[in-house]
Each structure stands twice: as C-alpha cells, then as structure tokens.
Design an enzyme around this catalytic site. Structure first.
Site, mmCIF file in Angstrom:
data_model
loop_
_atom_site.group_PDB
_atom_site.id
_atom_site.type_symbol
_atom_site.label_atom_id
_atom_site.label_comp_id
_atom_site.label_asym_id
_atom_site.label_seq_id
_atom_site.Cartn_x
_atom_site.Cartn_y
_atom_site.Cartn_z
ATOM 1 N N ILE A 1 22.256 63.485 -66.839
ATOM 2 C CA ILE A 1 22.968 63.974 -65.656
ATOM 3 C C ILE A 1 21.973 64.737 -64.789
ATOM 4 C CG2 ILE A 1 24.789 65.538 -64.862
ATOM 5 C CD1 ILE A 1 26.286 64.949 -67.480
ATOM 6 N N HIS B 1 13.604 65.265 -54.182
ATOM 7 C CA HIS B 1 13.250 64.224 -55.154
ATOM 8 C C HIS B 1 12.496 63.090 -54.469
ATOM 9 C CE1 HIS B 1 15.775 66.374 -57.955
ATOM 10 N NE2 HIS B 1 16.820 66.234 -57.164
ATOM 11 N N ARG C 1 10.744 76.734 -68.483
ATOM 12 C CA ARG C 1 12.099 77.230 -68.307
ATOM 13 C C ARG C 1 13.131 76.285 -68.915
ATOM 14 N NH1 ARG C 1 10.116 78.128 -62.726
ATOM 15 N NH2 ARG C 1 10.047 80.357 -62.229
ATOM 16 N N LYS D 1 21.406 70.006 -53.303
ATOM 17 C CA LYS D 1 21.328 68.598 -53.673
ATOM 18 C C LYS D 1 21.075 67.706 -52.462
ATOM 19 C CE LYS D 1 21.681 67.262 -57.245
ATOM 20 N NZ LYS D 1 20.582 67.023 -58.212
#
Length: 347
Positions: A302, A93, A194, A75
């Site tokens: 989330i 991201h 996926r 993350k």
C-alpha cells in the site's frame, strides 16, 4: 507576501495533512499568507485552521488559486493531464525512474510550474528534513501481520481502514493474534532508518521474533536465502541504482518459509524495485496480492500506509516540516533551493 495554499487530498483513504493548526499560526506570525482548503476526508477539521488565522477555500479549488501561490499537499494530483502552472510541494514520485513520473514532469514542463518534492527536501548533508517513514514502517508491519494471520485462517487479508490511534491498532492486532499459538518470524531490511525503525517497533510491540538488517548485511549483493527462511519480510529501504534484489521472481517457485512480503517502500514501477515479484501497488480494499500459491506468498504494498494512523503520522510529519515551511519566503536557498535543483535536473 508568500502565499501558501494547502490543498485537500483527493486520493482515496487519505486523511493526513502536512501542517497542524499550530503550524498555520506560526506561519502567519512569520508573515506568510495561508489558505486552507476544506476537505471531506482530512482527520483534522477546518475549524481549527480557521481559528489559527487561515483563509479558507472550497475543496479542490487550488487550480484557480493565484499563480504566485505555492500549492502544498501530500499525495499525487489528479491524473487529468492538465498543465501545472503553480509551484507545488508534494510527494511527486517522479525522480527514481517511475514511469508515471515522466508524465507528471511533462505536465510541469507544459505549464511552467515547479515541483518541490517532499522526498527531496534535504539538509546540507543530504538528510531528509521530514518524512512519514516511521509510521509507514509501523503501519506496513501491522498490515503485513494482518496478512499473515489471514493466511492462518485460509484467507487473504481483507480491507483495512484508518485507526483512531496507535493503541487502537495494537489492540486490534492483539485480538487477531490471540487465536494463534504461533508468532511469525520477521526480517526487516533498512532497520537503521525511520521506516525500518517503525516496522521493528511494531514487531516488538506484538512480541514477534525479529531479524534486523541494514546495509552491512546486504553489501554482498545477494542472493539472500535468509529472507526466504522467515515468515514475513519487511522491505524498508530507499531504492536507488545499485540496490540489490532481495526477493527475485525465481523465489516464487522455490522452497521457502516466507509467506508475506511487506514492501513498505512500495516502488513497483521503479527500475530499482528490489522486490520484483509484483508490478502494481495494493489497495486499502485489497491490501494483499497473492503472487504464489504453492507455497502461498502474499505481497502487501500500500503506497499511503501512514494514513492508517492519520493523527499520529500527521502530527509527527508536520512538526518535522514546519521549520522548513517557515523559510518559504526564500525559495532560492536551503532545502527549497536544493529541491528545485533536483527538479531542474530531471525536467
């Protein structure tokens, strides 16, 4: 000697890791040096990694790691604005128009570091070599179903926490559904990928009627009234320029059956967000955001859903990624060279 430094995750409710002790053993056998940070949250303890031969370091010690170390995490990094001098492997991201991504890239530019974004590790044909997608879809469909059952009780979905296993999650969902004679109808877009596969499997395990869509069904560009005719919509696609809008803001005031959107892709600050009825991700403490009341519509978004099942998702991802990690001694070639090229274009 190539030095891989595996950092602890600082994000809340993040227990996953991108490499297993067996993976560490294989990396060391290949000739890599591996340092494993301690972690107060990781599902797998430090002992197994140390037994596999990893050196150990305190939690969050990576900023002081040797400059030639490659820092590996999953993350985002702490948003403290510090320049980033290391080479980092993580989900950044930063390449799809996210506004926070520009800030991250500026930190790399200031420090002279490099981002090898896990989302952009691809083979020669452009297919991702490792992804948490299946478990993101599975967990996202589960929390979306929790949101629907909460609505039946006149509530909004309460806090969620990691489950010890997939079976524990399914048993919990079964208990929630037992009190309702209904079964919500779900529509999954992106079913051939996926993420969509995982979402569909959760719906199948809970005996929900499911409509399965992929690119052929959305090629018209919309509008898509069929989405509004389902109880739950699960968005499982990789947004990019040209992606159609699936649920426009006007839908909030329209007549509809739809009462839960599970935005598993979760790119609310992307210019390409196909579900522009909300603007920020939801959290483990507050999984659902109510965006309309008459009739009710909740959004589940989330951004680290696979950590709801940290053991299964970590083992699956680590097995997919290990062959690429074993080639870290040649960062200019293969998946690493392609990822570096993406970073260079955006920097």
């Amino acid at each position: 000697m190539t030095h891989l430094w595996i950092r602890a995750e600082h994000c809340e409710n993040e227990q996953r890791c991108g490499v297993t002790p067996d993976g560490v053993r294989a990396l060391i056998a290949k000739g890599l040096r591996v340092t494993m940070e301690d972690s107060s949250t990781r599902a797998a303890g430090l002992t197994g990694y140390a037994a596999a031969g990893a050196e150990t370091a305190p939690e969050n010690a990576w900023p002081d790691a040797p400059e030639d170390a490659i820092i590996f995490g999953l993350k985002e990094l702490p948003e403290d604005g510090t320049p980033l001098k290391h080479r980092h492997i993580m989900f950044g991201h930063a390449f799809k128009g996210q506004h926070s991504g520009r800030i991250l890239l500026d930190r790399f530019k200031a420090g002279g570091g490099t981002l090898y974004d896990l989302e952009y590790l691809v083979d020669e044909e452009g297919r991702r070599v490792a992804a948490f997608g299946y478990w993101a879809g599975f967990a996202g469909a589960a929390v979306s179903l929790m949101s629907w059952t909460a609505q039946r009780r006149g509530e909004i979905c309460g806090p969620v926490a990691p489950y010890a296993s997939k079976d524990a999650l399914l048993a919990s969902l079964g208990e929630e559904l037992r009190s309702s004679e209904e079964r919500p109808a779900a529509l999954v877009i992106g079913v051939l990928g996926r993420v969509g596969s995982g979402a569909s499997d959760l719906c199948k395990a809970m005996d929900l009627p499911v409509t399965r869509w992929d690119m052929a069904e959305t090629a018209s560009g919309g509008p898509f009234p069929e989405i509004l005719a389902h109880d739950i919509f699960l968005n499982c696609i990789f947004a990019r320029p040209g992606t159609p809008v699936f649920v426009p803001r006007v839908a909030l005031s329209q007549s509809r059956t739809l009462s839960v959107i599970g935005d598993v892709a979760c790119d609310p600050d992307s210019d390409y967000n196909p579900v522009p009825v909300y603007s920020s991700a939801t959290t483990w403490a507050a999984p659902a955001l109510r965006v309309a009341r008459d009739p009710v519509l909740d959004v589940m978004a989330i951004d680290n859903l696979p950590s709801l099942l940290p053991v299964e998702s970590s083992q699956d991802f680590a097995a997919q990624l290990l062959p690429s990690l074993l080639t870290l001694d040649d960062l200019d070639a293969g998946v690493w060279g392609r990822a570096k090229a993406v970073f260079d274009r955006h920097i």
